[in-house]
Design a protein around this motif. Sequence first.
Motif, mmCIF file in Angstrom:
data_model
loop_
_atom_site.group_PDB
_atom_site.id
_atom_site.type_symbol
_atom_site.label_atom_id
_atom_site.label_comp_id
_atom_site.label_asym_id
_atom_site.label_seq_id
_atom_site.Cartn_x
_atom_site.Cartn_y
_atom_site.Cartn_z
ATOM 1 N N SER A 266 0.855 -1.180 0.000
ATOM 2 C CA SER A 266 0.000 0.000 0.000
ATOM 3 C C SER A 266 0.891 1.230 0.000
ATOM 4 O O SER A 266 1.847 1.304 0.767
ATOM 5 N N HIS A 267 0.602 2.173 -0.892
ATOM 6 C CA HIS A 267 1.405 3.392 -0.962
ATOM 7 C C HIS A 267 0.546 4.614 -0.680
ATOM 8 O O HIS A 267 -0.679 4.533 -0.643
ATOM 9 N N GLY A 268 1.205 5.727 -0.472
ATOM 10 C CA GLY A 268 0.511 6.966 -0.129
ATOM 11 C C GLY A 268 0.282 7.865 -1.325
ATOM 12 O O GLY A 268 0.474 7.477 -2.478
ATOM 13 N N GLY A 269 -0.099 9.091 -1.026
ATOM 14 C CA GLY A 269 -0.478 10.063 -2.034
ATOM 15 C C GLY A 269 0.626 10.533 -2.954
ATOM 16 O O GLY A 269 0.344 11.067 -4.029
ATOM 17 N N VAL A 270 1.900 10.357 -2.591
ATOM 18 C CA VAL A 270 2.979 10.807 -3.474
ATOM 19 C C VAL A 270 3.132 9.891 -4.689
ATOM 20 O O VAL A 270 3.803 10.251 -5.653
ATOM 21 N N VAL A 271 2.502 8.726 -4.636
ATOM 22 C CA VAL A 271 2.578 7.782 -5.748
ATOM 23 C C VAL A 271 1.207 7.753 -6.420
ATOM 24 O O VAL A 271 0.200 7.479 -5.773
ATOM 25 N N PRO A 272 1.158 8.021 -7.720
ATOM 26 C CA PRO A 272 -0.136 7.974 -8.403
ATOM 27 C C PRO A 272 -0.679 6.550 -8.441
ATOM 28 O O PRO A 272 0.073 5.578 -8.300
ATOM 29 N N ALA A 273 -1.979 6.422 -8.637
ATOM 30 C CA ALA A 273 -2.600 5.103 -8.719
ATOM 31 C C ALA A 273 -1.883 4.268 -9.771
ATOM 32 O O ALA A 273 -1.643 4.718 -10.885
ATOM 33 N N THR B 182 -3.630 -0.525 -2.162
ATOM 34 C CA THR B 182 -3.889 0.863 -1.819
ATOM 35 C C THR B 182 -5.376 1.150 -2.028
ATOM 36 O O THR B 182 -5.929 0.855 -3.080
ATOM 37 N N GLY B 183 -6.017 1.663 -1.035
ATOM 38 C CA GLY B 183 -7.441 1.982 -1.124
ATOM 39 C C GLY B 183 -8.364 0.819 -0.814
ATOM 40 O O GLY B 183 -9.580 0.989 -0.761
ATOM 41 N N CYS B 184 -7.824 -0.347 -0.595
ATOM 42 C CA CYS B 184 -8.654 -1.521 -0.264
ATOM 43 C C CYS B 184 -9.167 -1.378 1.165
ATOM 44 O O CYS B 184 -8.381 -1.241 2.098
#
Length: 170
Positions: A82-89, A123-125
Amino acid sequence: MTERQAMGAQLIVRGDQLPVLQQLAVTQASGLEPPRAVVWGADLRDATSKRDAQKRLVAHCRDVAAVAAAHPQLAHVFVAYSHGGVVPAGGCLATAARAAARLHAELERARGRYVEVVLLDVTGCEDAETLDRRVKQAIATPAGVAGDVALGWDDIVDSSIHAAAARELC
């Protein structure tokens, strides 16, 4: 033993503690029976850049290889990251695909048999139950269906990991 407990007894959960992996961790193997699968959590949410997240994901895969060496009976390896906002989908999917291929080849060379390697961008799950079901479905089948693949959460929401892997091959 319930069917759910039997399925859980086949896996171990290691790496970072991602909230979405908690349900899998609760049903993991006790240590008395050899696991058929490892699910590795990789928390990249505090990465400072896309490149940092990618480097950390590759490092996690090296750690997975070390854990897998201690469990020669493994047939399925999952790395859920899972990554944060600095990495695009989808920003790590290409790196994840290369890491999956590398880890897959390394494990097969060492064991002389097929080992399935699946990297999942979770990410987002927020649906741990569906993730739990998808991973256990994959473990219940012989290794070799998915091969080595990197998938996003959207790829497996409505279909199995193996069906999503088959779509990636087309």
